[in-house]
Design an enzyme around this catalytic site. Structure first.
Site, short mmCIF file in Angstrom:
data_model
loop_
_atom_site.label_atom_id
_atom_site.label_comp_id
_atom_site.label_asym_id
_atom_site.label_seq_id
_atom_site.Cartn_x
_atom_site.Cartn_y
_atom_site.Cartn_z
N GLU A 226 6.43 -40.62 -40.82
CA GLU A 226 6.66 -39.24 -40.37
C GLU A 226 8.10 -38.80 -40.71
O GLU A 226 8.96 -39.64 -40.95
CB GLU A 226 6.46 -39.16 -38.85
CG GLU A 226 5.34 -38.26 -38.39
CD GLU A 226 5.46 -36.79 -38.72
OE1 GLU A 226 6.01 -36.41 -39.78
OE2 GLU A 226 4.99 -35.98 -37.91
N ASP A 227 8.33 -37.51 -40.70
CA ASP A 227 9.69 -37.02 -40.94
C ASP A 227 10.55 -37.08 -39.69
O ASP A 227 11.69 -37.52 -39.72
CB ASP A 227 9.68 -35.59 -41.53
CG ASP A 227 8.86 -34.60 -40.71
OD1 ASP A 227 8.24 -34.99 -39.69
OD2 ASP A 227 8.83 -33.42 -41.09
N ASP B 240 9.86 -35.23 -32.51
CA ASP B 240 10.56 -34.20 -31.73
C ASP B 240 9.97 -34.22 -30.32
O ASP B 240 10.38 -35.04 -29.49
CB ASP B 240 10.35 -32.87 -32.46
CG ASP B 240 10.96 -31.68 -31.75
OD1 ASP B 240 11.86 -31.87 -30.92
OD2 ASP B 240 10.55 -30.54 -32.02
N PHE C 182 18.22 -28.10 -34.94
CA PHE C 182 17.14 -27.94 -35.90
C PHE C 182 17.70 -28.33 -37.26
O PHE C 182 18.68 -27.77 -37.72
CB PHE C 182 16.62 -26.50 -35.92
CG PHE C 182 15.41 -26.36 -36.78
CD1 PHE C 182 14.16 -26.71 -36.31
CD2 PHE C 182 15.54 -25.92 -38.09
CE1 PHE C 182 13.05 -26.63 -37.12
CE2 PHE C 182 14.42 -25.83 -38.91
CZ PHE C 182 13.18 -26.18 -38.43
N ARG D 185 13.12 -28.27 -48.23
CA ARG D 185 12.59 -29.63 -48.27
C ARG D 185 13.23 -30.44 -49.40
O ARG D 185 13.28 -31.66 -49.37
CB ARG D 185 11.07 -29.61 -48.50
CG ARG D 185 10.27 -29.00 -47.37
CD ARG D 185 8.79 -29.28 -47.59
NE ARG D 185 7.94 -28.39 -46.82
CZ ARG D 185 7.57 -28.59 -45.57
NH1 ARG D 185 7.98 -29.65 -44.93
NH2 ARG D 185 6.79 -27.74 -44.94
P1 IMP Z 1 6.57 -32.97 -32.55
O1 IMP Z 1 5.06 -32.97 -32.56
O2 IMP Z 1 7.13 -31.96 -31.60
O3 IMP Z 1 7.16 -34.34 -32.33
O4 IMP Z 1 7.05 -32.40 -33.93
C1 IMP Z 1 6.89 -33.05 -35.08
C2 IMP Z 1 6.96 -32.08 -36.24
O5 IMP Z 1 7.75 -30.91 -35.98
C3 IMP Z 1 7.64 -32.77 -37.38
O6 IMP Z 1 6.70 -33.48 -38.14
C4 IMP Z 1 8.31 -31.64 -38.12
O7 IMP Z 1 7.44 -31.13 -39.09
C5 IMP Z 1 8.57 -30.59 -37.08
N1 IMP Z 1 10.00 -30.58 -36.64
C6 IMP Z 1 10.49 -30.99 -35.46
N2 IMP Z 1 11.85 -30.84 -35.40
C7 IMP Z 1 12.21 -30.34 -36.61
C8 IMP Z 1 13.49 -29.98 -37.18
O8 IMP Z 1 14.59 -30.12 -36.60
N3 IMP Z 1 13.45 -29.48 -38.45
C9 IMP Z 1 12.28 -29.33 -39.15
N4 IMP Z 1 11.08 -29.66 -38.65
C10 IMP Z 1 11.03 -30.16 -37.40
MG MG Z 2 5.88 -32.70 -39.97
#
Ligand code: IMP
Ligand code: MG
Length: 176
Positions: A100-101, A104, A154, A167
């Site tokens: 995963e990237d 969050d 962010f 990206r």
């Molecule tokens: P989560 O489900 O809230 O953990 O979010 C995961 C997804 O939100 C990641 O796979 C990202 O695509 C996106 N995301 C969360 N924080 C950021 C950020 O700071 N920059 C860009 N994308 C983010």
């Molecule tokens: Mg993502």
């Protein structure tokens, strides 16, 4: 929030990223010890990290790609995970490595871990994220491996986007 290219500051440089990705790959090589792995890359954000990471991995490996999205507006999580395309091969008895990237809120990670455990009896399941944003976590989930921490910023670059852009940046940037 709008993010303009000229406002971006570097949080993690290309050199720092290269070094850390190689270090995390070494940990994975140690863990798997030559056993076969199915790497599951979560599109679109994880693609840059995944292609760099797998080139350091030395075991027999297959790559799968799934597409999830959770971001509602450009910079805040919708709180819902949208499975855009989650077709996977038979993962029974496989060593599965999710790539995963960023973790969050943790909702995407939890959704994916639960999805795989509900559908398959895997041999092992590990979650490797490029970034870990612990401060915004909503569900109790931690990546098994990650490269860098991020506080409540962010961030963009190295696969992560703002409104689809940035990206391609070779570094992690943020707006102050
Ligand atoms: P989560 O489900 O809230 O953990 O979010 C995961 C997804 O939100 C990641 O796979 C990202 O695509 C996106 N995301 C969360 N924080 C950021 C950020 O700071 N920059 C860009 N994308 C983010
Ligand atoms: Mg993502």
């Amino acid at each position: 929030m709008e993010i303009k290219f000229e406002d971006l500051k570097i949080l993690y440089s290309k050199e720092q990223i290269e070094k850390k990705v190689a270090e995390v790959a070494e940990k994975l090589n140690d863990f798997y010890k030559g056993e076969e792995v199915v790497a599951v890359c979560v599109l679109k954000g994880a693609v840059v990290f995944a292609v760099d990471l797998v080139r350091h991995l030395d075991m027999p490996l297959k790559m799968e790609f799934i597409r999830l999205s959770s971001y509602g507006s450009s910079t805040t999580s919708s709180g819902k995970v949208n499975a855009v395309d989650i077709k996977l091969p038979d993962l029974n008895d496989k060593n599965v490595l999710i790539i995963e990237d960023i973790v969050d809120t943790g909702l995407t990670a939890k959704f994916l871990i639960d999805f795989i455990n509900m559908n398959f009896h895997v041999k092992s399941l590990k979650f490797c994220s490029f970034l870990d944003k612990k401060i915004t976590r909503k569900v109790d989930v931690e990546p098994d491996y990650y490269c860098f921490d991020v506080d409540d910023k962010f961030v963009v670059g190295y696969g992560l986007d703002y409104d689809g852009y940035y990206r391609n940046l070779p570094y992690i940037g943020y707006k102050e």
